[in-house]
Design an enzyme around this catalytic site. Structure first.
Site, PDB file in Angstrom:
ATOM      1  N   SER A 103     -11.189  14.300  10.094  1.00 14.83           N
ATOM      2  CA  SER A 103     -10.338  13.136   9.868  1.00 14.83           C
ATOM      3  C   SER A 103     -11.250  12.062   9.295  1.00 14.83           C
ATOM      4  O   SER A 103     -12.416  11.956   9.683  1.00 14.83           O
ATOM      5  CB  SER A 103      -9.734  12.627  11.179  1.00 14.83           C
ATOM      6  OG  SER A 103      -8.941  13.614  11.778  1.00 14.83           O
ATOM      7  N   CYS A 104     -10.740  11.273   8.373  1.00 12.84           N
ATOM      8  CA  CYS A 104     -11.519  10.176   7.794  1.00 12.84           C
ATOM      9  C   CYS A 104     -10.583   8.988   7.640  1.00 12.84           C
ATOM     10  O   CYS A 104      -9.546   9.091   6.981  1.00 12.84           O
ATOM     11  CB  CYS A 104     -12.101  10.580   6.447  1.00 12.84           C
ATOM     12  SG  CYS A 104     -13.245   9.357   5.761  1.00 12.84           S
ATOM     13  N   VAL A 105     -10.952   7.899   8.274  1.00 15.47           N
ATOM     14  CA  VAL A 105     -10.102   6.715   8.257  1.00 15.47           C
ATOM     15  C   VAL A 105     -10.911   5.476   7.887  1.00 15.47           C
ATOM     16  O   VAL A 105     -12.107   5.405   8.148  1.00 15.47           O
ATOM     17  CB  VAL A 105      -9.407   6.486   9.619  1.00 15.47           C
ATOM     18  CG1 VAL A 105      -8.469   7.645   9.941  1.00 15.47           C
ATOM     19  CG2 VAL A 105     -10.412   6.314  10.730  1.00 15.47           C
TER      20      VAL A 105
END
Length: 124
Positions: A103-105
């Site tokens: 996940s990359c936020v």
């Protein structure tokens, strides 16, 4: 019983947490930011420089737990600016060659105003 992982080759925890915990056959790391473990200072530079230091810090924690990047199954990446996504990916891809789930936020602010932070889960 959980086992605390600690190494001087990565920045020490600056709060009430551990660098990582082994629970069963899983290693769960705290987020690593681009601190030089010898000085405790943020490394100077752009997203590539900071992402490289983050990955080096994670590598030291993995090593201390007796595992490596090839055993990472999940990462969570935090970026201060999603405009850095492509450059961050270039560095990330050189370490996480096994392509774990991710996940990359983008977040509003990271500790010490760094550009990125990464945490991971790996098998041991």
């Amino acid at each position: 019983m959980n086992k605390v992982i600690a190494t001087e080759k990565a920045p020490g925890a600056i709060g009430p947490y551990s660098q990582a915990i082994v629970a069963g056959n899983l290693l769960l790391t705290s987020g690593q930011i681009p601190l030089n473990p010898a000085t405790g200072e943020v490394v100077e530079g752009d997203i590539r420089v900071q992402a490289d230091q983050v990955c080096k810090n994670l590598g030291a924690v993995l090593e201390a737990a007796g595992t490596g990047f090839e055993n990472v199954v999940k990462t969570t990446c935090f970026l201060a600016d999603m405009a850095d996504f492509a450059a961050f990916n270039e560095v990330y891809a050189s370490y996480f060659v096994s392509k774990p789930a991710r996940s990359c936020v983008a977040v509003k602010t990271l500790p010490k105003n760094v550009l990125c932070e990464v945490e991971l889960i790996a098998t041991v």
